[in-house]
Design a protein around this motif. Structure first.
Motif, short mmCIF file in Angstrom:
data_model
loop_
_atom_site.label_atom_id
_atom_site.label_comp_id
_atom_site.label_asym_id
_atom_site.label_seq_id
_atom_site.Cartn_x
_atom_site.Cartn_y
_atom_site.Cartn_z
N ILE A 1 1.57 -13.72 6.94
CA ILE A 1 2.75 -12.99 7.41
C ILE A 1 2.84 -11.65 6.66
N GLU A 2 2.68 -11.72 5.35
CA GLU A 2 2.76 -10.49 4.55
C GLU A 2 1.75 -9.46 5.06
N HIS A 3 0.52 -9.91 5.27
CA HIS A 3 -0.53 -8.99 5.72
C HIS A 3 -0.16 -8.33 7.07
N HIS A 4 0.29 -9.16 8.02
CA HIS A 4 0.56 -8.62 9.35
C HIS A 4 1.83 -7.77 9.38
N VAL A 5 2.83 -8.14 8.57
CA VAL A 5 4.06 -7.33 8.54
C VAL A 5 3.73 -5.95 7.97
N MET A 6 2.95 -5.94 6.90
CA MET A 6 2.63 -4.66 6.27
C MET A 6 1.82 -3.77 7.21
N SER A 7 0.80 -4.37 7.85
CA SER A 7 -0.02 -3.50 8.70
C SER A 7 0.77 -3.06 9.94
N SER A 8 1.68 -3.92 10.40
CA SER A 8 2.47 -3.53 11.56
C SER A 8 3.40 -2.36 11.22
N PHE A 9 4.04 -2.42 10.03
CA PHE A 9 4.94 -1.32 9.67
C PHE A 9 4.17 -0.04 9.31
N LYS A 10 2.87 -0.18 9.00
CA LYS A 10 2.10 1.06 8.77
C LYS A 10 1.77 1.70 10.12
N ARG A 11 1.54 0.86 11.14
CA ARG A 11 1.26 1.41 12.48
C ARG A 11 2.54 1.93 13.13
N ASN A 12 3.63 1.19 12.94
CA ASN A 12 4.90 1.57 13.58
C ASN A 12 5.97 1.70 12.50
N PRO A 13 5.94 2.78 11.73
CA PRO A 13 6.84 2.86 10.57
C PRO A 13 8.32 2.95 10.96
N LEU A 14 9.15 2.47 10.03
CA LEU A 14 10.60 2.63 10.19
C LEU A 14 10.96 4.05 9.75
N GLU A 15 12.10 4.52 10.25
CA GLU A 15 12.52 5.89 9.90
C GLU A 15 12.99 5.96 8.45
N GLN A 16 12.82 7.11 7.86
CA GLN A 16 13.37 7.42 6.54
C GLN A 16 13.05 6.34 5.48
N ALA A 17 11.78 5.90 5.45
CA ALA A 17 11.41 4.89 4.45
C ALA A 17 11.62 5.44 3.05
N PHE A 18 12.01 4.56 2.14
CA PHE A 18 12.23 4.96 0.74
C PHE A 18 10.89 5.20 0.06
N ARG A 19 9.95 4.26 0.31
CA ARG A 19 8.56 4.42 -0.16
C ARG A 19 7.64 3.90 0.93
N ARG A 20 6.33 4.14 0.78
CA ARG A 20 5.38 3.59 1.76
C ARG A 20 5.45 2.07 1.71
N PRO A 21 5.44 1.38 2.88
CA PRO A 21 5.53 -0.08 2.85
C PRO A 21 4.33 -0.68 2.10
N ASN A 22 4.61 -1.45 1.08
CA ASN A 22 3.54 -2.10 0.33
C ASN A 22 4.13 -3.25 -0.48
N ALA A 23 4.47 -4.35 0.23
CA ALA A 23 5.09 -5.49 -0.45
C ALA A 23 4.03 -6.54 -0.72
N ASN A 24 4.13 -7.17 -1.88
CA ASN A 24 3.19 -8.25 -2.22
C ASN A 24 3.99 -9.49 -2.57
N ILE A 25 3.46 -10.65 -2.14
CA ILE A 25 4.15 -11.87 -2.53
C ILE A 25 3.32 -12.58 -3.60
N THR A 26 4.02 -13.24 -4.47
CA THR A 26 3.33 -13.98 -5.53
C THR A 26 4.14 -15.23 -5.87
N SER A 27 3.43 -16.29 -6.26
CA SER A 27 4.18 -17.50 -6.62
C SER A 27 4.44 -17.52 -8.12
#
Ligand SMILES: CCCCCCCCCCCCCCCC(=O)SCCNC(=O)CCNC(=O)[C@H](O)C(C)(C)COP(=O)(O)OP(=O)(O)OC[C@H]1O[C@@H](n2cnc3c(N)ncnc32)[C@H](O)[C@@H]1OP(=O)(O)O
Ligand SMILES: NC(=O)C1=CN([C@@H]2O[C@H](COP(=O)(O)OP(=O)(O)OC[C@H]3O[C@@H](n4cnc5c(N)ncnc54)[C@H](OP(=O)(O)O)[C@@H]3O)[C@@H](O)[C@H]2O)C=CC1
Length: 515
Positions: A318-344
């Motif tokens: 999910i993390e991988h696809h959400v990130m690549s999707s928002f890079k292709r279709n970015p949201l307006e006025q992002a605070f930073r480039r989308p780059n979220a990582n999940i860790t346990s």
């Protein structure tokens, strides 16, 4: 045997929670795919200074009704709003309305609930348990009732790892709890809540488990079905892909990640992300209404409406696809480039919270203060941390749901109904679904225009250049302050750089050899 839409022809349906996320999709689907349905009675309360009528008028303007509006501009005529506040005695339904409902309702869909994880126990009990009890009493007075469908959650029994399609013994006898909480004041109830909910994470899952028990207690008098969806997400196919209207569950997390605010979250990459599209849940719910009424099963049938056992997808994916999707279709006025990582890992997560959440928030707030504006980033992060803190329980563990009743129900449908009321999640293509989900949050939750995507991409490029410039300045600063001044630091620096070069040339040489 009658098809689903034939069954609903001429029937009067009562729906609670029709103004909510799932309720709206249920109303829309019934009107579109069962066009001969006689009437949909919806229980609605006045809210936020709006009368019940104004709320229903607004609800019908919602985009989710665009398709049915196109097919039948008069669709709203079948919707009959009934004023009701579910937390009040008798659900605050007028005697005339009670008479009307008891005379004509054939099927009840009970969707209303508070789904907040931080709801005070008394209120969650009032709405999720006592209101359910009152609705069941009303249902018993209905002269022509054929089915009562209660919407629960797959996490009602999240204190178990393996969850069958049965109603488990409640953590406490609901009546006893209701009686004792009645006279205790809010403060005391707040203090004893953790003890009461025990190994469940919140009052929501606890009260939903109690509600199932209340429903079972009435099962000898009514034909009942229970639907237990897991994490309900944007629509898969209907009325159109990606429809979603709220920040609940993963949607808020996706948006925060897409805006570049969320950089880290505790979740298990390999745990199953049991998302289920809202249209799948609604198709199953409508089909369960039909089956319960026509087949009158001897006991309550519970439908675990989940994807994990049939078509699993994991949080890491999910993390991988959400990130690549928002890079292709970015949201307006992002605070930073989308780059979220999940860790346990708790410590790694805390480290990234400090470095990637708190530090940038502090710098940004400082910038806002210096430019005479009100600081806001730290406040946003505090709210985000509270929200994700409540969700982590669900993203860090695995559950196994048995979903045999879902398969059984599917086998009972005609080929035509299987297409019209599709809940076969084997056909779900996850990457495509996640892409539409992310676009849906942009279009329907944030109301952003798709034509602004080139500008949003340009904004991301600007953010990338700012990052490069910032990193270069930081490196030069570190060099000047810490390294250039000391011979030993310079030696260590040259040693590290030459080691990196050696590694690079080694990898280059070995990759040329293997080619
Ligand atoms: C790329 C990474 C991949 C990994 C990704 C892992 C995802 C891992 C998901 C697991 C998901 C499990 C889900 C369990 C399965 C169910 O049972 S699903 C249904 C469960 N219910 C929920 O999800 C509700 C949870 N939400 C809550 O309990 C409350 O909203 C919270 C989080 C405690 C916040 O309460 P609050 O501070 O009082 O804020 P609230 O009044 O609710 O909202 C204030 C504002 O924030 C917005 N907001 C609310 N929630 C959020 C949010 N999460 N984010 C941003 N804004 C939000 C509201 O729209 C509202 O906006 P305004 O109206 O003020 O403009
Ligand atoms: N969303 C999810 O991921 C999941 C949801 N579920 C279950 O599905 C059902 C629907 O959830 P969802 O649509 O997401 O929830 P929403 O919060 O979107 O909708 C809740 C509905 O309940 C109504 N309601 C709440 N309080 C009252 C009240 N006091 N009197 C009258 N109506 C009230 C709301 O009306 P109003 O508009 O007036 O507030 C709204 O229509 C719930 O039973 C939930 O437990 C199960 C699993 C996952």
């Amino acid at each position: 045997m009658a098809s689903i839409s034939d069954y609903y022809a001429g029937k009067s349906v009562l729906i609670t929670g029709a103004t909510g996320f799932m309720g709206k999709v249920l109303v829309e689907k019934l009107l579109r795919s069962c066009p001969e349905v006689h009437a949909l009675y919806i229980l609605v309360r006045p809210k936020a200074g709006q009368s019940m009528q104004e709320r229903v008028k607004d609800m019908m303007k919602c985009k989710v009704f665009d398709r049915v509006r196109e097919e039948n501009p008069d669709f709203h005529k079948k919707i009959v709003p009934i004023s009701s506040e579910l937390t009040q005695p008798g659900l605050a339904i007028s005697p005339e309305d009670v008479e009307k409902l008891t005379a004509c309702v054939n099927i009840v869909f009970h969707c209303a609930a508070t789904i907040r994880f931080d709801e005070p126990l008394k209120h969650a009990l009032q709405l999720n348990v006592i209101a359910t009890q009152q609705l069941l009493s009303l249902a018993q007075q209905m002269h022509h009732l054929e089915a009562f469908i209660h919407v629960s959650t797959a996490y009602a029994n999240c204190n178990r790892r393996h969850i069958d399609e049965v109603i488990y013994p409640p953590p406490v006898e609901p009546k006893k709890l209701i009686d004792s909480l009645e006279w205790l004041d809010e403060g005391i109830v707040r203090d004893i809540t953790p003890r009461l909910i025990g190994d469940r994470p919140n009052t929501y899952t606890y009260t939903k488990a109690l509600a199932e028990c209340v429903v079972q207690q009435e099962s000898t008098k009514l034909n009942i079905g229970i639907i237990r969806p897991s994490i309900v997400g944007a629509s898969w196919q209907e009325p159109f892909p990606g429809w979603i209207d709220n920040f609940n569950g993963p949607s808020g997390v996706f948006i925060a990640a897409g805006k570049g605010i969320l950089r880290t979250m505790r979740a298990n990459n390999d745990a199953v992300a049991d998302l289920i599209p809202v249209d799948v849940v609604i198709n199953l719910t409508i089909a369960a209404g039909w089956y319960t009424a026509v087949h009158r099963p001897k006991s309550v049938l519970v439908y675990n409406c989940t994807t994990g056992g049939i078509n699993p997808f994991h949080w890491g994916e999910i993390e991988h696809h959400v990130m690549s999707s928002f890079k292709r279709n970015p949201l307006e006025q992002a605070f930073r480039r989308p780059n979220a990582n999940i860790t346990s890992n708790y410590l790694i997560n805390q480290y990234w919270i400090l470095v990637s959440h708190k530090f940038p928030a502090l710098i940004y707030d400082l910038f806002l203060r210096l430019s005479g504006q009100k600081p806001q980033m730290m406040r946003i992060f505090n709210r985000l941390h509270k929200a994700i803190g409540l969700l982590e329980y669900f993203s860090s563990q695995d559950w196994e749901w048995n979903s045999e009743n879902m398969s059984m129900l599917m086998s009972q449908l005609t080929p035509e109904d299987k297409k019209t009321f599709n809940f076969d999640v084997r056909q779900l293509n996850w990457p495509e679904y996640i892409e539409n989900y992310c676009i849906g949050t942009k279009k329907y939750v944030l109301n952003e225009d798709m034509s602004d995507i080139p500008a949003a991409r340009q904004h991301l490029r600007k953010l990338r250049n700012i990052r490069y410039t910032f990193n270069t300045i930081l490196l030069v600063f570190i060099w000047r302050v810490f390294i250039a001044r000391s011979q030993m630091a310079r030696n260590i620096w040259y040693f590290v750089v030459s080691l990196c070069f050696k590694f690079l040339s080694y990898f280059k040489a070995s990759s040329t050899l293997t080619n």
